[in-house]
Design an enzyme around this catalytic site. Structure first.
Site, mmCIF file in Angstrom:
data_model
loop_
_atom_site.group_PDB
_atom_site.id
_atom_site.type_symbol
_atom_site.label_atom_id
_atom_site.label_comp_id
_atom_site.label_asym_id
_atom_site.label_seq_id
_atom_site.Cartn_x
_atom_site.Cartn_y
_atom_site.Cartn_z
ATOM 1 C CG ASN A 170 -6.043 6.772 5.523
ATOM 2 O OD1 ASN A 170 -6.562 5.735 5.958
ATOM 3 N ND2 ASN A 170 -6.660 7.592 4.653
ATOM 4 C CD GLN A 225 -11.894 2.840 -0.698
ATOM 5 O OE1 GLN A 225 -11.980 2.638 0.274
ATOM 6 N NE2 GLN A 225 -11.548 3.827 -1.539
ATOM 7 C CG HIS A 233 7.405 12.322 10.055
ATOM 8 N ND1 HIS A 233 7.446 11.900 8.804
ATOM 9 C CD2 HIS A 233 8.927 11.748 10.323
ATOM 10 C CE1 HIS A 233 8.509 11.321 8.219
ATOM 11 N NE2 HIS A 233 9.443 10.991 9.243
ATOM 12 C CB SER A 241 7.621 9.682 13.648
ATOM 13 O OG SER A 241 7.872 9.038 12.577
ATOM 14 C CG HIS A 285 -3.257 -38.216 18.213
ATOM 15 N ND1 HIS A 285 -4.573 -37.676 18.076
ATOM 16 C CD2 HIS A 285 -2.588 -36.930 18.163
ATOM 17 C CE1 HIS A 285 -4.540 -36.610 17.589
ATOM 18 N NE2 HIS A 285 -3.499 -36.066 17.530
ATOM 19 C CD GLU A 311 -1.167 -34.121 25.258
ATOM 20 O OE1 GLU A 311 -1.554 -33.826 23.911
ATOM 21 O OE2 GLU A 311 -0.301 -33.457 25.640
ATOM 22 C CG ASP A 367 13.712 8.462 8.109
ATOM 23 O OD1 ASP A 367 13.474 9.836 8.438
ATOM 24 O OD2 ASP A 367 13.418 7.608 8.947
ATOM 25 C CD GLN A 418 11.643 10.770 13.737
ATOM 26 O OE1 GLN A 418 10.808 10.007 13.903
ATOM 27 N NE2 GLN A 418 12.104 11.165 12.565
ATOM 28 C CD GLU A 442 9.342 4.937 14.005
ATOM 29 O OE1 GLU A 442 9.138 6.122 14.454
ATOM 30 O OE2 GLU A 442 9.013 4.879 12.787
ATOM 31 C CG HIS A 443 13.558 6.634 14.200
ATOM 32 N ND1 HIS A 443 12.445 7.213 14.217
ATOM 33 C CD2 HIS A 443 13.881 6.051 13.141
ATOM 34 C CE1 HIS A 443 11.775 6.945 12.800
ATOM 35 N NE2 HIS A 443 12.721 6.332 12.227
ATOM 36 C CE1 TYR A 491 -2.673 3.380 1.596
ATOM 37 C CE2 TYR A 491 -4.156 1.863 0.113
ATOM 38 C CZ TYR A 491 -3.926 3.065 1.015
ATOM 39 O OH TYR A 491 -4.753 4.104 0.756
#
Lengths: 431, 431
Positions: free
Chosen positions: B209, B186, B257, B232, B415, B410, B356, B254, B322-323, B125
């Protein structure tokens, strides 16, 4: 269980009409309420739900060392020996899965690489009720141990009769010391959020009923989870020389798990198909727990007769089964035909229950076609990676223009300036 | 962005009070409706939603070869050169992540092992609207290519002005030929279920999003997904000798963003803290897109002064950023203090934007504390494993008792019998 002959596309279509998804709306609403209660009131909610769903009142969930040891000691010594044998094979297999971090210092002034670190805390769910699976404890806990997870926490629903000794033995054999008697969605929530008594974990693994599975799915992101397990499934690919008694027994071993379990034989031999069908009904007659197996065989299981080996494998790959048995001559040579299967059993003697209990590979496997994108549970489920980068000024100087060009193309000016500032003598008046 | 001094537990508590989770109930309901419509009516629903949400009417979603080539040719050659440079580093880094399958033939009569196979079909995406990130195409597609995924499909929302050329250039550079102009929930649904025009994929990756993220989360299990990306975040650990201009610029990179992005400095030097604060406001004045960065700096960003390096790392590990930038003397020596971070930048010149765009490691990283259990996107995200087992009769004979003991423990009699049948001369009268 009918014998059906057909072409690939006919059988694919037939199979797709068989799949039915139960509506889970109602369960999801109930579970959301439980999660919210545990998040907001911690142990209070857990105690309440344990009374409500398990009929047990506990103020202290944690099992003592003495209780665990007592369970281990009461366990049938043959079972302990068998669990130790399983552990040996599971450990020796999973150790080969361990990944190392790497480092790359090939480019002048640049060092980059990848660390591999174990998860810090993991929770293992062990189901209660009629299902008692000490093998499940081994299969979930041992890869975590091998990965280096420092803290492994086990939760299992309480039982008025006490927890099964074999579960406590399995936990002991795996080196699990932290066991809490709490189950269901409330147990999963307690692990995900943490309560005063129960530690917050980073990942929750282990099978459970629809409430447990739904809770895990809803909490994904808050905590990591393993796969959502669907009903068991096996596909057996066989040719005319295969043994119908063996095949029938293997199909039934899956069928006995669950009325929704799927046991499918795909063969090029009409004669074998008929012999297997006969064997299945014969062996079913002699089986305890026959009602579950019978429903699975009647409603969910199939024997397909197809024209050639290519169709056998194509249809199997469409199904993407949890367990795949290849009882075709020279089975190992056909490994490259397999595109999607969780665990592959080659030849007459690699019976699927061998994989469930002892051979070493994991028995937590992708179901419901998810073998297309999921793997067996393993050491990789209990680690995480971090990248690292080190650049000298000179090395950055060689690449700075490319970075700034891309940053500005993407409209991220501060990204470009963070690089530029490294090469300005002064910011402010001069640039 | 205030400067706050404190002990570890005070600052941890302070930070936990800052986190606010937006209620997503409304979005989830809307997305469920979209998913259902696409599942039931395929392209019809996709066309309708594309008209409704993107204001574009398309009967044919797929871009032609000519359209893609034209976009590539129109792209600024400097951008193409920069993308090629990025590709080189990304490929050389990710190639080192490739795992091999293994085989174990140590035990007489037993062969077992693990296959590593690429996913068959992956969907990527690529967001639309104001955010145009060709680097994102590279970071999602190249690991998939290296893993050996045969079919990579890109989807991105249509735009009346046409798709950005740099996106088409990035796709071309990655060898992506299949691009569909469809976005939002969609688009995700179309990839997960497949429609007449859009192939069903096994895994969907790529940022989007809240509608895209919610669709991915709801479809998890039907299809595999990567992580759900949150805002971020960066943590910079610095000592007195660090460069305040560099740090300020990295914090702002950062902050630009997202108004919810978090930029945090943790330092042992009050003097450095004050200089960084000054620098941030100074550089902010000169920045375009300043409104986004300003809100992030004002509301989500912090400077903490702590007493020692141990507290610096302990607080950072609590955040699990994250960073992570380590601008402390002899930075590489401190790698073993890092328990949880997505990507680690060592020293004065490994500025976060370098990661990045160009250094090679992936920029798709775990956010919102999920670095505790998730990894950067990588080659392992595009493969799956299968176990395999082969046993001779003799080898099974040595282990059969253990298997049957555990199966019967069991309650799984079929089995046990599947193993037993391999050693019976006859079933029926004699056992």
């Amino acid at each position: 269980m009918k014998i059906i002959s057909g072409e690939l596309n006919e059988l694919t279509r037939y199979l797709s009409e068989q799949t039915n998804q139960e509506a889970e709306e109602n369960v999801e609403e109930q579970v959301k309420i439980i999660l919210k209660a545990v998040k907001e009131t911690g142990d209070t909610a857990v105690i309440d739900y344990t009374e409500k769903f398990d009929g047990v009142t506990l103020s202290d969930f944690r099992l003592s060392k003495e209780q665990i040891q007592a369970g281990y000691k009461r366990t049938n010594p043959e079972v302990v020996t068998a669990l130790e044998a399983a552990k040996k094979n599971i450990v020796s297999f999973h150790q080969k899965q361990k990944q190392n971090g790497f480092i790359d210092a090939e480019k002048n002034g640049v060092i980059r690489g990848q660390l591999v670190l174990p998860l810090e805390t993991v929770g293992i769910y062990v189901p209660g009720g009629t299902a008692r699976y000490p093998s499940s404890v081994l299969m979930n806990a041992l890869p975590a141990k091998i990965a280096g997870v420092k803290r492994i926490v086990m939760i299992t629903p309480p039982d008025k009769a006490g927890l099964p000794d074999a579960i406590l033995a399995a936990a002991t054999i795996c080196g699990i010391e932290e066991i809490y008697q709490v189950g269901g969605a409330q147990g999963i929530a307690a692990l995900a959020y943490g309560t005063a008594s129960i530690p917050k974990v980073d990942k929750i693994v282990g099978p459970g009923n629809i409430y447990v599975a739904t809770a895990k799915k809803l909490l994904f992101g808050e905590v990591a989870i393993d796969m959502i397990a669907g009903p068991s499934e096996i596909v057996v690919l066989a040719d005319a020389q295969a043994n119908p008694k063996f095949i029938a027994a293997d199909l039934l071993s899956q069928a006995e798990h669950d009325t929704l379990a799927r046991a499918i034989l795909i063969t090029t031999s009409q004669a074998l198909a008929e012999r297997v069908e006969k064997e299945v009904w014969q062996q079913l007659k002699e089986l305890p727990r026959a009602e579950i197996a019978r429903k699975s065989i009647e409603n969910q299981s199939h024997i397909f007769v197809v024209k050639d080996i290519e169709t056998q494998f194509a249809l199997m790959n469409q199904i993407a089964p949890e367990h795949l048995e290849i009882q075709i001559e020279n089975p190992m040579a056909h490994l490259s035909r397999v595109k999607h299967a969780g665990s592959i059993f080659l030849g007459d003697y690699a019976s699927e229950p061998l994989g469930d209990y002892l051979a070493g590979p994991n028995h937590v496997l992708p179901t419901s076609g998810t073998a297309r994108f999921f793997s067996p549970l393993g050491v990789d489920d209990f680690i995480k990676k971090s990248a690292f980068i080190s650049y000298t000024k000179a090395a950055l100087g060689l690449e700075k223009d490319a970075v700034m060009t891309l940053a500005r193309e993407e409209g991220l000016e501060a990204h470009a300036r963070a690089i530029q500032v490294r090469f300005d003598e002064e910011i402010g008046g001069e640039k």
